[in-house]
Design a protein around this motif. Structure first.
Motif, PDB file in Angstrom:
ATOM      1  N   UNK A   1       0.647  -1.407  -0.040  1.00 17.56           N
ATOM      2  CA  UNK A   1      -0.134  -0.129   0.182  1.00 17.56           C
ATOM      3  C   UNK A   1       0.776   1.513   0.004  1.00 17.56           C
ATOM      4  N   UNK A   2       0.642   2.187  -0.863  1.00 20.03           N
ATOM      5  CA  UNK A   2       1.488   3.429  -0.919  1.00 20.03           C
ATOM      6  C   UNK A   2       0.155   4.638  -0.819  1.00 20.03           C
ATOM      7  N   UNK A   3      -0.958   4.567  -0.527  1.00 20.55           N
ATOM      8  CA  UNK A   3      -1.994   5.661  -0.246  1.00 20.55           C
ATOM      9  C   UNK A   3      -2.657   5.117   0.900  1.00 20.55           C
ATOM     10  N   UNK A   4      -2.166   5.593   2.103  1.00 18.71           N
ATOM     11  CA  UNK A   4      -2.526   5.206   3.239  1.00 18.71           C
ATOM     12  C   UNK A   4      -3.108   6.488   3.839  1.00 18.71           C
ATOM     13  N   UNK A   5      -4.576   6.395   4.356  1.00 14.86           N
ATOM     14  CA  UNK A   5      -5.131   7.347   5.034  1.00 14.86           C
ATOM     15  C   UNK A   5      -5.290   7.064   6.575  1.00 14.86           C
ATOM     16  N   UNK A   6      -5.394   8.273   7.518  1.00 14.70           N
ATOM     17  CA  UNK A   6      -5.380   8.177   8.894  1.00 14.70           C
ATOM     18  C   UNK A   6      -6.498   9.011   9.367  1.00 14.70           C
ATOM     19  N   UNK A   7      -7.524   8.546  10.178  1.00 13.72           N
ATOM     20  CA  UNK A   7      -8.532   9.236  10.645  1.00 13.72           C
ATOM     21  C   UNK A   7      -8.502   9.059  12.219  1.00 13.72           C
ATOM     22  N   UNK A   8      -8.594  10.222  12.883  1.00 13.59           N
ATOM     23  CA  UNK A   8      -8.630  10.481  14.226  1.00 13.59           C
ATOM     24  C   UNK A   8      -9.473  11.321  14.632  1.00 13.59           C
ATOM     25  N   UNK A   9     -10.139  11.063  15.804  1.00  9.01           N
ATOM     26  CA  UNK A   9     -11.311  11.521  16.465  1.00  9.01           C
ATOM     27  C   UNK A   9     -11.207  12.889  16.911  1.00  9.01           C
ATOM     28  N   UNK A  10     -10.401  13.052  17.989  1.00 12.53           N
ATOM     29  CA  UNK A  10     -10.056  14.199  18.736  1.00 12.53           C
ATOM     30  C   UNK A  10      -8.932  15.068  18.547  1.00 12.53           C
ATOM     31  N   UNK A  11      -8.741  16.319  17.953  1.00 14.17           N
ATOM     32  CA  UNK A  11      -7.604  17.070  18.035  1.00 14.17           C
ATOM     33  C   UNK A  11      -7.047  17.531  19.397  1.00 14.17           C
TER      34      UNK A  11
END
Length: 342
Positions: A181-191
């Protein structure tokens, strides 16, 4: 009986917002100097700070431990609270549980309530890595031990226990990279939490180390269960990632529902790795690869640190970092074998 002075009562006296009072008392410099001075003067006049000082002179010992968490619909916190309640009960303690819902104002008020209830110690997952510093300092100054877990507040010399968030996310990205994989997204809830910042740092470090930053980097914050997850998922998918890392189980569940609605197949069209694990991830179709935090170890260490400080009036803080484990299941597509075959 005199009414307890709260942020809300100070705000009502001055005719200003609760948020403005909270910011002034936090010392975060987000209100004008004149208003900040008025708020601090009114707090002194009403006995807001004196109320804490009076408590510190009582030295009344109880068997009550304050526990402060963001919520209990996140399975991580629900399981953590269950475990520490069990451990503390076995040692003769009861817990006073409060949920902040990621609100600095609620965090401050609940800490105030805990002090008024003469808690013997506090276990807390703070709302913000730079927020409510002054109140935590005041509580600590009253010889009430505080141990942070999962998160911490910068600039405070307090004991804490957590996993190595940065290393954990780095390992997840490395695993995905090795799977092609070369296109990896990251989603986090709270900044603005220390935990979120550490995980984001791990993602960015791995993206850079594996030479992916220029090709693709996608990070998102602020996803909550009540938001329109379907549209957010569609926005992320519009960037055509091949893999997605979700920052907690609430996000994982929300994305699984959204991907089902959007008819996106896992792992054929999108690979998925969850930060945090739970039993139902084993029985989804397909079972979801996840990073498992050792909740029992986190709870045992947090309680041990707190009991040490309560018993010995220990002033030296201690940091405990525990290791988690990447549980490999069937939600990651092996693009490396596909490339080799092609």
């Amino acid at each position: 009986m005199a009414q307890r002075v709260t942020i809300k009562s100070i705000a009502e006296e001055l005719g200003v917002s609760v948020a403005s009072v909270s910011r002034a008392l936090n010392g975060k410099g987000e209100v004008g100097p004149a208003l900040e001075k008025r708020i601090l003067q009114k707090a002194d006049e009403l006995g807001y700070i004196a109320n804490y000082s009076a408590r510190s002179l009582k030295h009344q010992k109880t068997n009550l431990i304050g526990v402060l968490v963001p919520d209990t619909f996140n399975p991580f916190f629900a399981h953590f609270v269950t475990k520490i309640e069990e451990l503390l009960y076995d040692s003769g303690y009861e817990i006073l549980l409060s949920t902040t819902r990621e609100s600095l104002e609620k965090e401050r008020e609940y800490l105030e309530i805990m002090v008024s209830k003469n808690v013997t110690g506090i276990l807390a997952a703070p709302v913000d890595r730079t927020g409510n510093i002054s109140i935590y300092k005041r509580v600590k100054a009253m010889d009430i031990p505080i141990v942070f877990f999962d998160r911490n507040v910068e600039g405070l010399d307090l004991s804490r226990v957590n996993v190595d968030n940065r290393s954990a996310v780095y390992k997840i990205v490395r695993y995905l990279y090795r799977k092609g994989h070369r296109r990896i997204a990251f989603v986090e809830s709270v900044p603005n939490t220390s935990m979120g910042e550490e995980r984001l740092a791990g993602y960015r470090e791995a993206i850079k180390d594996f030479g992916l930053s220029e090709e693709f980097s996608l990070e998102r914050f602020g996803l909550f269960i009540e938001n329109d997850v379907k549209s957010q998922a569609a926005e992320i998918l519009s960037h055509r990632p091949t893999a997605l890392i979700t920052g907690n189980l609430v996000i994982t569940k929300a994305f699984l529902q959204a991907l089902k609605t959007l008819r996106i197949k896992i792992p054929q069209e999108l690979s998925l790795v969850s930060f945090d694990d739970i039993e139902w991830l084993e029985v989804t179709s397909p079972p979801i690869t996840a990073f498992r935090q050792p909740i029992e170890s986190l709870a045992m260490n947090a309680v041990a640190l707190l009991k040490r400080e309560m018993k010995n009036n220990e002033s030296n803080s201690q940091i405990v970092v525990v290791e988690g484990e990447l549980i490999i299941r069937d939600s990651v597509y092996d693009l490396s074998s596909e490339k080799q075959g092609g």
